[in-house]
Design an enzyme around this catalytic site. Structure first.
Site, PDB file in Angstrom:
ATOM      1  N   GLY A 452       0.837  -1.204   0.000  1.00 44.06           N
ATOM      2  CA  GLY A 452       0.000   0.000   0.000  1.00 44.06           C
ATOM      3  C   GLY A 452       0.858   1.234   0.000  1.00 44.06           C
ATOM      4  N   GLY A 454       0.881   5.424   1.735  1.00 43.00           N
ATOM      5  CA  GLY A 454       0.272   6.483   2.538  1.00 43.00           C
ATOM      6  C   GLY A 454       1.024   7.775   2.336  1.00 43.00           C
ATOM      7  N   GLY A 455       0.788   8.717   3.267  1.00 40.27           N
ATOM      8  CA  GLY A 455       1.448  10.012   3.162  1.00 40.27           C
ATOM      9  C   GLY A 455       2.953   9.894   3.295  1.00 40.27           C
ATOM     10  N   GLY A 457       4.754   7.320   2.220  1.00 34.83           N
ATOM     11  CA  GLY A 457       5.314   6.695   1.029  1.00 34.83           C
ATOM     12  C   GLY A 457       4.841   5.256   0.911  1.00 34.83           C
ATOM     13  N   PRO A 458       5.335   4.492  -0.065  1.00 29.35           N
ATOM     14  CA  PRO A 458       4.894   3.106  -0.269  1.00 29.35           C
ATOM     15  C   PRO A 458       5.451   2.160   0.794  1.00 29.35           C
ATOM     16  CG  PRO A 458       6.660   3.648  -1.792  1.00 29.35           C
ATOM     17  CD  PRO A 458       6.325   4.921  -1.066  1.00 29.35           C
ATOM     18  N   LYS A 473       9.135   0.194   4.634  1.00 36.17           N
ATOM     19  CA  LYS A 473       8.468   1.482   4.500  1.00 36.17           C
ATOM     20  C   LYS A 473       9.448   2.476   3.890  1.00 36.17           C
ATOM     21  CE  LYS A 473       5.325   4.176   7.375  1.00 36.17           C
ATOM     22  NZ  LYS A 473       4.884   4.370   8.767  1.00 36.17           N
ATOM     23  N   ASP A 570      -1.639  11.041  15.118  1.00 33.43           N
ATOM     24  CA  ASP A 570      -2.186  10.611  13.821  1.00 33.43           C
ATOM     25  C   ASP A 570      -2.797   9.215  13.954  1.00 33.43           C
ATOM     26  OD1 ASP A 570      -2.871  10.915  11.177  1.00 33.43           O
ATOM     27  OD2 ASP A 570      -0.971  10.136  10.417  1.00 33.43           O
TER      28      ASP A 570
END
Length: 610
Positions: A452, A454-455, A457-458, A473, A570
């Site tokens: 996946g 997100g903000g 990165g992959p 990550k 977050d």
């Protein structure tokens, strides 16, 4: 009529002379016999075949020996079937077999060659090979129905091949006598070991007794001495055979490679002046030549004190029992996350090929990089010593490394060592991964491995070379979250330990990359279950309560029980990961804020989620 008796005597004399010539020739034909006391002699007068009694034994055997050195027998037919009298004979049977018969025509020994062809002959060749062939055919190796060179003996003659006939699935090897007085098969065999790379090994039964190093192009490591100007060695590898043989440069010379009843392999040259054998070398020596003499992860050297020492990077586990095998262990952690380097060990016999990998297409630099990516790789070297090419990597225990004695030659091996000083990131003391190892774990960050994005990165699924699954990550270069967030998350997670927090395994900061290596969560994130119409049905109330409690326990640890008061800032379903048992683990600390013990709030210019 008076001339008939003279003619009869003349014919008898011719027959008698023809029989004597036949018995002195190099062949046995059907209906002819070799009796005890008679011999076959090769055409060059180099070898003889006949009956003999070894040493102090009174038993009789059929064998081949050098005519100049009759007490050096190089092949025995009836090794384990001794003859108790002098009445045995050698002949060719009706079905073309070479047979050794007793006085009642019982078979003591025979070859396995048989055919309906009646025109078989046995011949003692100039190289010492006893063969059976069709007398009407051309005298070539392909037409041999049987040859003594295919069967175990204790002596390797020049031009005699040792190794594997792959075409006929036959192994040619040396087999020791039981004793100097008994030629029956003894405890030791000497074979061409073709596991991984060819080398010569002597076995005591099924246990290795001594081994050379690999083939160098001129000979085998630790069995290649400065006497090689006397002979040339060969090793051939193709689809039909993997074989070793040798040739003296001085062809009329008499040279042998002999396996003794005590397991020693000796190369000897007949000295015409002194009428005795000159020993060129004999292996093993009393200590280092014996297989694994010092134990695992050691190096043996007859000229070093103590003789048995731990390889560099290993330490002595015990200070006792220094006269024999010692126990050596790693002097540093062998975790994959360590950043290591290599030291070069010159002129050694490399460890045995117990747990190794081989890649003939790599060069030495590629081999080093590949070994460095795998923490279980302990050493590497060129697989082709002559050309300086190919890659051989060792895993597991390093056994039977030694420093060659006297004039024997060795090879270079590169041994893994810990980097000088702790190999950690400055702020977090996190283990550092190389970019090459991360790329290898994720199949070069392929889409098939992508979990996946997100903000930050992959995120990719990876598998380290030790088999461990990880989440990789990768900080996106376009992300608004940069090095500050990366360092923050790296610092925070490294200092946190709780069952409901994602555990970090390491990081990579090579070539501008900012990568985190995290434990892999097979069930991905909570949002995958909550917002999927099908999967949300898998979350019963008990599972949901367990997840809520786990998240709460993680937050309680962050807010109250950890060494630092940490506000995640977050927390959302996509940042709650689920392990195999659906236990929740909080992740993504990139926007977390560390507070002092008396701080209740903080200010930020960033827009954050909740």
């Amino acid at each position: 009529m008076a001339i008939l008796p003279c003619f009869s005597i003349f014919c008898s004399l011719i027959f008698f002379l023809s029989m004597k010539v036949s018995l002195a020739a190099d062949t046995v034909i059907p209906a002819s016999f070799i009796r005890d006391g008679e011999k076959l002699v090769s055409s060059s007068q180099r070898f003889e075949l006949g009956f003999f009694s070894p040493g102090k034994s009174k038993s009789r055997y059929l064998g081949i020996w050098f005519r100049k050195v009759p007490d050096t027998v190089v092949w025995v037919a009836n090794r384990d079937r001794p003859i108790s009298d002098h009445n045995a004979v050698l002949t060719i049977s009706n079905n073309g077999k070479l047979v050794l018969l007793n006085q009642t025509n019982g078979t003591i020994w025979s070859t396995n060659a048989s055919s309906e062809v009646k025109n078989h002959v046995a011949q003692l060749r100039d190289d010492g090979n006893l063969v059976i062939r069709d007398n009407s055919s051309v005298n070539t190796t392909e037409n041999y129905l049987w040859q003594s060179f295919d069967y175990p003996t204790d002596t390797l003659l020049q031009d005699m091949k040792m190794g594997w006939d792959l075409k006929n699935r036959r192994e040619r090897y040396l087999s020791s006598w039981r004793s100097d007085d008994d030629p029956s098969p003894g405890k030791f065999t000497n074979r061409l070991d073709i596991h991984v790379l060819p080398k010569m090994c002597t076995f005591n039964g099924s246990v290795k007794y001594t081994c050379t190093g690999e083939w160098t192009g001129d000979g085998f490591v630790s069995a290649l001495s400065n006497t090689n100007f006397l002979y040339k060695q060969f090793l051939v590898e193709n689809q039909d055979e993997i074989s070793y043989w040798y040739e003296p440069y001085n062809r009329p010379s008499i040279m042998t490679l002999k396996l003794s009843p005590s397991g020693f392999v000796t190369r000897q040259l007949w000295n015409e002046d002194s009428n005795e054998w000159d020993e060129l070398f004999s292996i093993p020596d009393d200590y280092c030549g014996k297989y694994g003499y010092c134990g695992a992860n050691t190096i043996c050297g007859p000229d070093q004190k103590p003789m048995c020492q731990c390889l560099e990077g290993f330490r002595l586990k015990s200070q006792f029992n220094q006269t024999g095998p010692i126990k050596c262990e790693r002097s540093h952690s062998s975790e994959c996350i360590k950043g290591d380097q290599f030291i070069k060990l010159d002129n050694i016999k490399a460890p045995d090929f117990i747990e190794v990998s081989l890649n003939q297409s790599m060069n030495l630099q590629q081999c080093a990089a590949e070994c460095l990516k795998n923490c279980t790789c302990k050493a590497y070297a060129n697989s082709n010593v002559t050309e300086g090419s190919g890659c051989l990597m060792w895993f597991g225990e390093l056994l039977d490394a030694s420093r060659p004695i006297r004039n024997f030659t060795g090879q270079s091996v590169y041994l893994r060592q810990p980097a000088s000083g702790p190999d950690k990131s400055k702020d977090s003391w996190l283990p550092l991964f190389s970019l090459a190892s991360v790329a290898a774990a994720t199949e070069n960050f392929s889409m098939e491995c992508k979990l996946g994005e997100g903000g930050f990165g992959p995120v990719y699924k990876g598998r380290l070379l030790n088999g461990e699954e990880v989440a990789v990550k990768r900080l996106s270069s376009q992300s608004g979250q940069g090095l500050e967030e990366f360092k923050n998350e790296m610092l925070l997670i490294a200092k946190l330990q709780h069952r409901n927090l994602v555990r970090i395994l390491g990081c990579c900061i090579e070539q501008g990359e900012k990568i985190l290596i995290l434990e892999y969560m097979p069930n991905k994130s909570l949002d995958v279950f909550l917002f999927d119409p099908t999967k949300k049905r898998l979350l019963g109330w008990q599972a949901r309560i367990g997840i809520i409690e786990g998240i709460a326990q993680g937050l309680l640890y962050l807010h109250h029980y950890s060494r630092f008061r940490i506000i995640h800032r977050d927390l959302k379903a996509s940042n709650v990961l689920l392990d195999r048992d659906m236990n929740p683990k909080i992740s993504d600390f990139g926007l977390a804020r560390m507070f002092g013990g008396d701080e209740l709030q903080g200010n930020t210019k960033r827009i954050v989620g909740t």
